[in-house]
Write an enzyme that holds these catalytic residues in place. Structure first.
Site, mmCIF file in Angstrom:
data_model
loop_
_atom_site.group_PDB
_atom_site.id
_atom_site.type_symbol
_atom_site.label_atom_id
_atom_site.label_comp_id
_atom_site.label_asym_id
_atom_site.label_seq_id
_atom_site.Cartn_x
_atom_site.Cartn_y
_atom_site.Cartn_z
ATOM 1 N N TYR A 91 -82.225 56.027 -128.372
ATOM 2 C CA TYR A 91 -82.217 56.437 -129.773
ATOM 3 C C TYR A 91 -83.542 56.038 -130.447
ATOM 4 O O TYR A 91 -84.024 54.917 -130.251
ATOM 5 C CB TYR A 91 -81.024 55.742 -130.447
ATOM 6 C CG TYR A 91 -80.899 56.015 -131.916
ATOM 7 C CD1 TYR A 91 -80.567 57.277 -132.374
ATOM 8 C CD2 TYR A 91 -81.118 55.004 -132.842
ATOM 9 C CE1 TYR A 91 -80.456 57.521 -133.728
ATOM 10 C CE2 TYR A 91 -80.992 55.242 -134.198
ATOM 11 C CZ TYR A 91 -80.666 56.509 -134.633
ATOM 12 O OH TYR A 91 -80.549 56.746 -135.970
ATOM 13 N N ARG A 107 -68.723 36.806 -145.183
ATOM 14 C CA ARG A 107 -69.794 37.098 -144.218
ATOM 15 C C ARG A 107 -69.403 36.555 -142.853
ATOM 16 O O ARG A 107 -69.578 37.211 -141.823
ATOM 17 C CB ARG A 107 -71.154 36.525 -144.669
ATOM 18 C CG ARG A 107 -72.224 36.669 -143.583
ATOM 19 C CD ARG A 107 -73.669 36.509 -144.023
ATOM 20 N NE ARG A 107 -73.885 35.600 -145.114
ATOM 21 C CZ ARG A 107 -73.788 34.271 -145.050
ATOM 22 N NH1 ARG A 107 -73.484 33.677 -143.908
ATOM 23 N NH2 ARG A 107 -73.997 33.537 -146.119
ATOM 24 N N ASP A 114 -75.673 50.935 -124.778
ATOM 25 C CA ASP A 114 -75.322 51.632 -126.008
ATOM 26 C C ASP A 114 -74.337 52.725 -125.606
ATOM 27 O O ASP A 114 -74.709 53.705 -124.970
ATOM 28 C CB ASP A 114 -76.598 52.215 -126.646
ATOM 29 C CG ASP A 114 -76.331 52.939 -127.956
ATOM 30 O OD1 ASP A 114 -75.194 53.411 -128.154
ATOM 31 O OD2 ASP A 114 -77.270 53.057 -128.773
#
Ligand SMILES: *Cc1c(COP(=O)(O)O)cnc(C)c1O
Length: 379
Positions: free
Chosen positions: A98, A46, A170
């Protein structure tokens, strides 16, 4: 080094252990520690995995960041970035971001105390009007989704900087091949790797990078603490996809330019939104800040009532969510990708119920035109 070369040789492009020209898939969760309390470079997957690490170094290299981060989806990436903020903080958001980004803010972060104002971020006076004493960041997409609005990154980032705000971009629609927001003043760049970077509609992933070491440290902390990391298999697949980004983007945009011309001249089509068209309001800015105009087009039919019939009649172009794959995909934002944005908000942003979004693939353009033609003519 040109970006086309960096796509292939940037970041960590081969296995330092064996010289393998493709970084192996390190399918492992943990790593042997030879001495107690002294782990090596990798400790637990992780926190870090060599395959993911190669991809993370690559996105940082491509965007000009100091460190990269890979997540299990674009939204997991956005979640880790928005987790930089505290209850009471306010964000300014582009009005056609989005749909999932809007939903994450509205349904997850707003109840936790984060507030936001959506504005037409092409317009500095609207940005100015939205500014509060608690505003911490400007969050934008350019070209935007689904209307392909173009925001002047240099100007917006300079405005944000002057007001001590972070600029978060983005960059999913443009990709680092067409546009590099950090070089234009942005602080954080993120991607849905699911789209052009992966490029083959076979994985879901998210990427983040920043050119500020303090932000990198915080995003890294969030990545490890929240835990939405990308697995080694998909990290490998995404890195493989990125290697061909330059040739794919060139093919996408060559087709898109021809399809946009075809649509504009078709009597059944009303409006066409494509930044490559000289009449597009953002055309000049796109010329200034992008290497090309990308592969996304939006359009409206003269007869809005025929939208369902049209998209269902297509044979090669597939009716599906998502974009950026080698195959052409078409969708209706109001019903699909942007359905989570309330109708009034959608319409205020110019997203009509009949708007159609086309992700132009790299098939032969004549086949795509013929497919559109037969579907537009069906009565
Ligand atoms: C798809 C998309 C996202 C979300 O990414 P996922 O990988 O689907 O989670 C975010 N921003 C844009 C512009 C997108 O197109």
């Amino acid at each position: 080094m040109d970006l086309s070369t960096k796509l292939i040789h940037g970041g960590i492009s081969e296995d330092p252990l064996t010289g393998a020209v493709s970084v192996p898939i390190y399918q492992t969760s943990t790593y042997r520690q030879k001495k107690l309390g002294q782990p090596g470079d990798f400790e637990y997957s992780r926190s870090g995995n060599p395959t993911r690490n190669a991809l993370e170094e690559l996105i940082a290299d491509l965007e000009g960041g100091v460190k990269g981060f890979a997540f299990g989806s674009g939204l997991a990436a956005i979640h880790a970035v928005l987790s930089l903020f505290q209850p009471g903080d306010h964000l300014i958001l582009g009005d056609d971001v989005y749909g999932g980004t809007f939903r994450l803010l509205e349904k997850v972060f707003k109840p936790l105390g984060l507030s936001y104002t959506m504005v037409d971020s092409q317009d500095l006076t609207q940005l100015e009007a939205a500014l509060t004493a608690h505003t911490k960041a400007l969050y934008i997409e350019t070209p935007s989704n689904p209307l392909l609005k173009i925001i002047d990154l240099e100007k917006s980032a300079a405005w944000a900087k002057k007001n001590k705000l972070l600029t978060i971009v983005d960059n999913t629609f443009a990709t680092p091949y067409l546009q590099q927001p950090l070089a234009l003043g942005a602080d954080i760049v993120l991607h849905s790797g699911t789209k052009y970077l992966g490029g083959h509609s076979d994985l879901v992933a998210g990427l983040v990078t920043t050119n500020k070491t303090d932000l990198a440290e915080k995003i890294g902390f969030n990545q490890n603490s929240i835990g939405g990391v990308l697995g080694p298999q998909d990290s490998w697949l995404l890195q493989r996809g990125i290697k061909t980004l330059a040739v794919r983007m060139e093919a996408h945009q060559k087709n898109a330019e021809m399809i946009a011309e075809f649509l504009i001249n078709h009597p059944a089509v009303a409006n066409v939104y494509y930044p490559g068209l000289a009449a597009h309001p953002g055309h000049e800015i796109a010329v200034k800040q992008m290497r090309g105009f990308g592969g996304m087009i939006a359009f409206e039919l003269v007869d809005e009532g025929r939208v369902a019939e049209f998209v269902e009649a297509l044979k090669i172009i597939t009716l599906a969510e998502s974009l950026g794959g080698v195959e052409s995909l078409i969708e209706v934002p109001a019903v699909m990708t942007h359905a989570s944005i309330p109708k009034e908000k959608r319409e205020a942003a110019g997203i009509k119920d009949g708007l159609i979004r086309l992700s132009v693939g790299i098939e032969a353009v004549e086949d795509l035109k013929n497919d559109l033609e037969q579907a537009l003519l069906i009565k």
